[in-house]
Write a protein that holds these residues in place. Structure first.
Motif, mmCIF file in Angstrom:
data_model
loop_
_atom_site.group_PDB
_atom_site.id
_atom_site.type_symbol
_atom_site.label_atom_id
_atom_site.label_comp_id
_atom_site.label_asym_id
_atom_site.label_seq_id
_atom_site.Cartn_x
_atom_site.Cartn_y
_atom_site.Cartn_z
ATOM 1 N N ALA A 95 -64.873 -133.621 -78.579
ATOM 2 C CA ALA A 95 -63.923 -132.626 -79.081
ATOM 3 C C ALA A 95 -62.704 -132.489 -78.187
ATOM 4 O O ALA A 95 -61.752 -131.799 -78.541
ATOM 5 N N ASP A 96 -62.729 -133.124 -77.029
ATOM 6 C CA ASP A 96 -61.601 -133.033 -76.107
ATOM 7 C C ASP A 96 -60.562 -134.097 -76.442
ATOM 8 O O ASP A 96 -60.891 -135.170 -76.962
ATOM 9 N N PRO A 97 -59.313 -133.846 -76.094
ATOM 10 C CA PRO A 97 -58.256 -134.798 -76.431
ATOM 11 C C PRO A 97 -58.271 -136.020 -75.518
ATOM 12 O O PRO A 97 -57.719 -135.997 -74.422
ATOM 13 N N VAL A 98 -58.917 -137.068 -75.962
ATOM 14 C CA VAL A 98 -58.934 -138.320 -75.223
ATOM 15 C C VAL A 98 -58.124 -139.332 -76.029
ATOM 16 O O VAL A 98 -58.352 -139.490 -77.230
ATOM 17 N N PRO A 99 -57.175 -140.043 -75.402
ATOM 18 C CA PRO A 99 -56.385 -141.025 -76.142
ATOM 19 C C PRO A 99 -57.285 -142.034 -76.849
ATOM 20 O O PRO A 99 -58.230 -142.555 -76.249
ATOM 21 N N PRO A 100 -57.035 -142.319 -78.116
ATOM 22 C CA PRO A 100 -57.897 -143.260 -78.861
ATOM 23 C C PRO A 100 -58.012 -144.616 -78.183
ATOM 24 O O PRO A 100 -59.073 -145.231 -78.185
ATOM 25 N N GLU A 101 -56.910 -145.112 -77.571
ATOM 26 C CA GLU A 101 -56.961 -146.424 -76.941
ATOM 27 C C GLU A 101 -57.867 -146.425 -75.711
ATOM 28 O O GLU A 101 -58.374 -147.468 -75.301
ATOM 29 N N VAL A 102 -58.088 -145.239 -75.125
ATOM 30 C CA VAL A 102 -59.020 -145.118 -74.003
ATOM 31 C C VAL A 102 -60.447 -145.039 -74.518
ATOM 32 O O VAL A 102 -61.345 -145.732 -74.032
ATOM 33 N N ARG A 103 -60.666 -144.209 -75.511
ATOM 34 C CA ARG A 103 -62.027 -144.054 -76.040
ATOM 35 C C ARG A 103 -62.540 -145.340 -76.674
ATOM 36 O O ARG A 103 -63.732 -145.640 -76.630
ATOM 37 N N ARG A 104 -61.653 -146.131 -77.260
ATOM 38 C CA ARG A 104 -62.097 -147.375 -77.896
ATOM 39 C C ARG A 104 -62.656 -148.377 -76.882
ATOM 40 O O ARG A 104 -63.382 -149.297 -77.262
ATOM 41 N N LYS A 105 -62.325 -148.190 -75.618
ATOM 42 C CA LYS A 105 -62.831 -149.109 -74.591
ATOM 43 C C LYS A 105 -64.192 -148.684 -74.047
ATOM 44 O O LYS A 105 -64.658 -149.216 -73.050
ATOM 45 N N ARG A 106 -64.812 -147.745 -74.757
ATOM 46 C CA ARG A 106 -66.125 -147.247 -74.347
ATOM 47 C C ARG A 106 -67.149 -148.366 -74.234
ATOM 48 O O ARG A 106 -68.081 -148.299 -73.443
ATOM 49 N N HIS A 107 -66.962 -149.429 -75.029
ATOM 50 C CA HIS A 107 -67.926 -150.531 -75.030
ATOM 51 C C HIS A 107 -67.971 -151.285 -73.711
ATOM 52 O O HIS A 107 -68.920 -152.028 -73.452
ATOM 53 N N LEU A 108 -66.970 -151.103 -72.845
ATOM 54 C CA LEU A 108 -66.963 -151.801 -71.557
ATOM 55 C C LEU A 108 -68.144 -151.385 -70.681
ATOM 56 O O LEU A 108 -68.509 -152.111 -69.751
ATOM 57 N N THR A 155 -56.374 -142.830 -66.022
ATOM 58 C CA THR A 155 -56.256 -143.051 -67.466
ATOM 59 C C THR A 155 -55.331 -144.228 -67.744
ATOM 60 O O THR A 155 -55.588 -145.050 -68.633
ATOM 61 N N GLU A 156 -54.272 -144.325 -66.986
ATOM 62 C CA GLU A 156 -53.369 -145.478 -67.107
ATOM 63 C C GLU A 156 -54.107 -146.764 -66.768
ATOM 64 O O GLU A 156 -53.936 -147.797 -67.436
ATOM 65 N N MET A 157 -54.949 -146.730 -65.734
ATOM 66 C CA MET A 157 -55.711 -147.904 -65.337
ATOM 67 C C MET A 157 -56.671 -148.334 -66.444
ATOM 68 O O MET A 157 -56.807 -149.527 -66.752
ATOM 69 N N VAL A 158 -57.334 -147.349 -67.085
ATOM 70 C CA VAL A 158 -58.292 -147.667 -68.143
ATOM 71 C C VAL A 158 -57.586 -148.332 -69.321
ATOM 72 O O VAL A 158 -58.135 -149.240 -69.962
ATOM 73 N N ARG A 159 -56.366 -147.913 -69.608
ATOM 74 C CA ARG A 159 -55.612 -148.545 -70.697
ATOM 75 C C ARG A 159 -55.372 -150.037 -70.436
ATOM 76 O O ARG A 159 -55.353 -150.851 -71.355
ATOM 77 N N ILE A 160 -55.202 -150.382 -69.167
ATOM 78 C CA ILE A 160 -54.919 -151.772 -68.801
ATOM 79 C C ILE A 160 -56.197 -152.593 -68.705
ATOM 80 O O ILE A 160 -56.202 -153.792 -68.975
ATOM 81 N N ALA A 161 -57.305 -151.946 -68.318
ATOM 82 C CA ALA A 161 -58.549 -152.663 -68.010
ATOM 83 C C ALA A 161 -59.052 -153.456 -69.209
ATOM 84 O O ALA A 161 -58.948 -153.022 -70.361
ATOM 85 N N GLU A 162 -59.617 -154.627 -68.915
ATOM 86 C CA GLU A 162 -60.175 -155.488 -69.952
ATOM 87 C C GLU A 162 -61.677 -155.685 -69.806
ATOM 88 O O GLU A 162 -62.361 -155.993 -70.774
ATOM 89 N N ARG A 163 -62.194 -155.504 -68.605
ATOM 90 C CA ARG A 163 -63.637 -155.589 -68.417
ATOM 91 C C ARG A 163 -64.021 -154.896 -67.118
ATOM 92 O O ARG A 163 -63.160 -154.589 -66.280
ATOM 93 N N VAL A 164 -65.321 -154.660 -66.965
ATOM 94 C CA VAL A 164 -65.848 -154.011 -65.769
ATOM 95 C C VAL A 164 -66.935 -154.899 -65.184
ATOM 96 O O VAL A 164 -67.864 -155.298 -65.891
ATOM 97 N N THR A 165 -66.803 -155.216 -63.902
ATOM 98 C CA THR A 165 -67.789 -156.058 -63.217
ATOM 99 C C THR A 165 -68.683 -155.183 -62.351
ATOM 100 O O THR A 165 -68.190 -154.468 -61.474
ATOM 101 N N PRO A 166 -70.007 -155.191 -62.580
ATOM 102 C CA PRO A 166 -70.906 -154.387 -61.746
ATOM 103 C C PRO A 166 -71.451 -155.191 -60.573
ATOM 104 O O PRO A 166 -71.608 -156.411 -60.648
ATOM 105 N N VAL A 167 -71.730 -154.503 -59.492
ATOM 106 C CA VAL A 167 -72.418 -155.098 -58.341
ATOM 107 C C VAL A 167 -73.557 -154.148 -57.986
ATOM 108 O O VAL A 167 -73.359 -153.139 -57.308
#
Length: 611
Positions: free
Chosen positions: A204-217, A264-276
């Protein structure tokens, strides 16, 4: 470093549950009023659904134990005659709780309905089961614009979404209508990346759609402690972070819980997340720091450049002086490292204020062929002017240099005492700006000396093995096991976790054998980023830590700068002496060669069996 997996049971919340697999119980109540404490329930209706399929329904009139107000009867159609023979809430409530067990409650304006249910539980002395609750009102406010509907009432939304049932202020009908509204809202949330139960908490909070769509990362990340790297175009490392649960932490970046604009700006640019994945939270913190140092991510603000740290050195000359340098050298006294050159210079000024050490930068011979010209400081009595010595070495300056050496490497009390007196004098004269300047210098000196005196013993120690019971502090393991670390010259060389009931000594032996080889540094500079050594020192100081093996003496001066590090700097005289707290004859170091350890000293070598 070993990455032996620790025994860790993730919680239901951390696992993440797709909405299609969640069982929802959509509930609606009819009541005698709006006050949950004084009012009563006249009807309960609920529908159980999962994956769009109706699993069951619950409906019952309830005798509220009080008259139904006339306007409520007109609104709902529920009269006193209808509830007169209905079961009491004490009979209906347990049945409803059993019907809803293990599900997520949903209601339109949930605080009202859940508030009444909690009040009834409290009145009947029932424990509230602690359901997760979803409120469709804030979701509708987020997803349905004013152009689509004038308000967010249930009847308005049911009409907008073409619900199969029209709400009519009867509990079961309203619950059925809410089911249709809920599913319609889910359809709108899916393109925004809200696909799991955990997403609903912030949907219910205002999260930019382009940020929320990257939830699959975050979908394939491990539920374990470790480090995560956000990567952008060209595989550039944008940001490095750490968490005791990688998946759960990364998920939070795609919700309203993340408030930082630059992230938030960083998340917009991010393409993947690498875990260690890491064996322990300590290893995760160390790896995070090393990765930040290695990649210098543009969205990390932590210190990335250890080579930019500054030290204060007492030079090795005939007439030593203080110098701000970028690296330590053997045989000289140092304090630091400081995060900036300005702070290091403040520490130098503090020493100059307290000691008559020369401030000129020329290299002076032991005995000059011709007398030099004394500077203004010599005229003010603040320098012994060794530059004018022509017949014999200036022995008085040797005492000044010795005092500076002791202040840097041992007891800083003379410096603290001198500057504290000056602060008190300036404050008494109401020269508060000058007092503040002296205070800043004093803080810089004490913090730099304290840090060097902490780092130096660990930097000089070739190998230290320590263990801490798992399941305490920030460790996620089950109680009964051990976190084990191998530290060489202030650098984490290996770490692992032994399971509950398992003899940890074989793991200790394996870690020592396979630990990273570390070249000895020049103390007090450790063989790692100073912040890494700070992390190790903090871990060693945590409750429950036991020393398993120690190759060298690990000690700090009894009257060290740490005694002054936590003092409150004010216009009053700063307490500087701790001699009354140290019994005469106490050893000034911790012996590991058969000598007597300091009384009540927690740093003596222990064994795992003795722990």
């Amino acid at each position: 470093m070993s990455t032996t997996a620790s025994a860790y049971q993730a919680t239901f919340e951390e696992l993440g549950t797709p909405l299609r697999d969640v069982t929802f119980v959509v509930v609606d109540l009819e009541t005698t009023g709006t006050n949950a404490t004084e009012g009563g329930i006249t009807e309960i209706g609920a529908v159980k659904v999962r994956g769009g399929e109706v699993l069951g329904e619950f409906q019952s009139l309830v005798n509220p134990g009080q008259p139904v107000p006339a306007f409520i009867a007109r609104l709902t159609g529920i009269t006193n005659a209808m509830v007169a023979t209905a079961p009491d809430i004490a009979l209906v409530l347990p049945s409803f709780l059993e019907f809803a067990r293990g599900s997520v409650l949903v209601a339109h304006n949930a605080p009202f309905d859940v508030g009444f249910l909690k009040a009834m539980c409290a009145r009947l002395d029932y424990e509230w089961p602690g359901f997760d609750v979803v409120d469709t009102v804030p979701l509708a406010r987020r997803l349905v614009t004013r152009d689509e509907a004038p308000n967010h009432k249930l009847s308005t939304l049911a009409n907008l979404f073409h619900a199969t049932v029209s709400p009519e202020h009867r509990a079961l009908a309203d619950a059925r209508a809410t089911v249709d509204v809920l599913h319609a809202l889910f359809d709108r949330l899916a393109p925004m990346g809200v696909t799991h139960l955990e997403d609903l908490a912030t949907a219910a909070d205002p999260v930019p759609p382009e940020v929320r769509r990257k939830r699959h990362l975050a979908d394939d990340l491990p539920d374990a402690p470790g480090v995560y790297l956000f990567r952008g175009p060209g595989d550039e490392v944008l940001y490095v972070g750490t968490s005791v649960n990688i998946r759960k932490r990364v998920r939070s970046y795609f919700t309203a819980a993340e408030k930082r604009k630059r992230i938030t700006e960083m998340v917009r640019i991010a393409e993947r997340v690498t875990p260690v994945a890491c064996a322990t939270p300590l290893e995760a913190q160390v790896r995070e720091l090393r990765l930040i140092t290695e990649h210098a991510p543009r969205y990390n603000r932590r210190s990335k450049f250890p080579e930019r740290h500054s030290w204060v050195r007492l030079t090795d000359e005939a007439y030593p002086r203080l110098s701000v340098v970028g690296a330590v050298v053997a045989g000289a006294a140092h304090i630091g490292p400081f995060v900036s050159r300005r702070t290091a210079q403040d520490a130098v000024h503090a020493l100059h204020d307290a000691l008559d050490i020369r401030q000129c930068t020329a290299r002076l011979p032991l005995v000059s062929r011709k007398a030099g010209s004394p500077c203004a400081l010599a005229g003010m009595g603040r320098c012994s002017a060794p530059c004018v010595a022509t017949q014999a070495p200036d022995t008085s300056y040797e005492q000044v240099a010795d005092a500076a050496h002791r202040a840097l490497t041992g007891d800083p009390s003379p410096v603290v005492r001198a500057l504290s007196d000056r602060i008190a004098t300036l404050a008494h004269q109401e020269r508060y700006e000058e007092a503040g300047e002296v205070t800043r210098r004093l803080r810089a000196f004490v913090s730099g000396a304290h840090r060097a005196q902490k780092l130096a013993p660990l930097a000089a120690c070739a190998e230290l093995v320590a263990a801490r019971p798992s399941g305490i502090g920030d460790a996620p393991g089950k109680p009964g096991g051990w976190e084990i670390v191998v530290i060489k010259h202030g650098r984490l060389a290996a770490t692992g976790v032994s399971g509950p009931g398992v003899n940890p000594l074989p793991l200790v032996s394996a870690l020592r054998t396979t630990a990273e080889h570390v070249e000895p540094p020049v103390p007090p500079s450790p063989a790692a980023h100073p912040e890494e050594t700070d992390l190790l020192i903090a871990w060693l100081d945590s409750p429950g830590v036991r020393l398993v093996h120690l190759s060298d003496t690990w000690a700090c001066p009894v009257r060290a700068a740490g005694a002054h590090a936590e003092l409150t700097w004010a216009s009053e005289r700063v307490r500087t002496e701790i001699a009354t707290e140290v019994p005469t004859g106490m050893p000034t170091e911790i012996r590991t060669d058969g000598g007597v350890p300091a009384p009540e000293n927690p740093r003596h070598v222990d064994t795992m069996t003795a722990c």
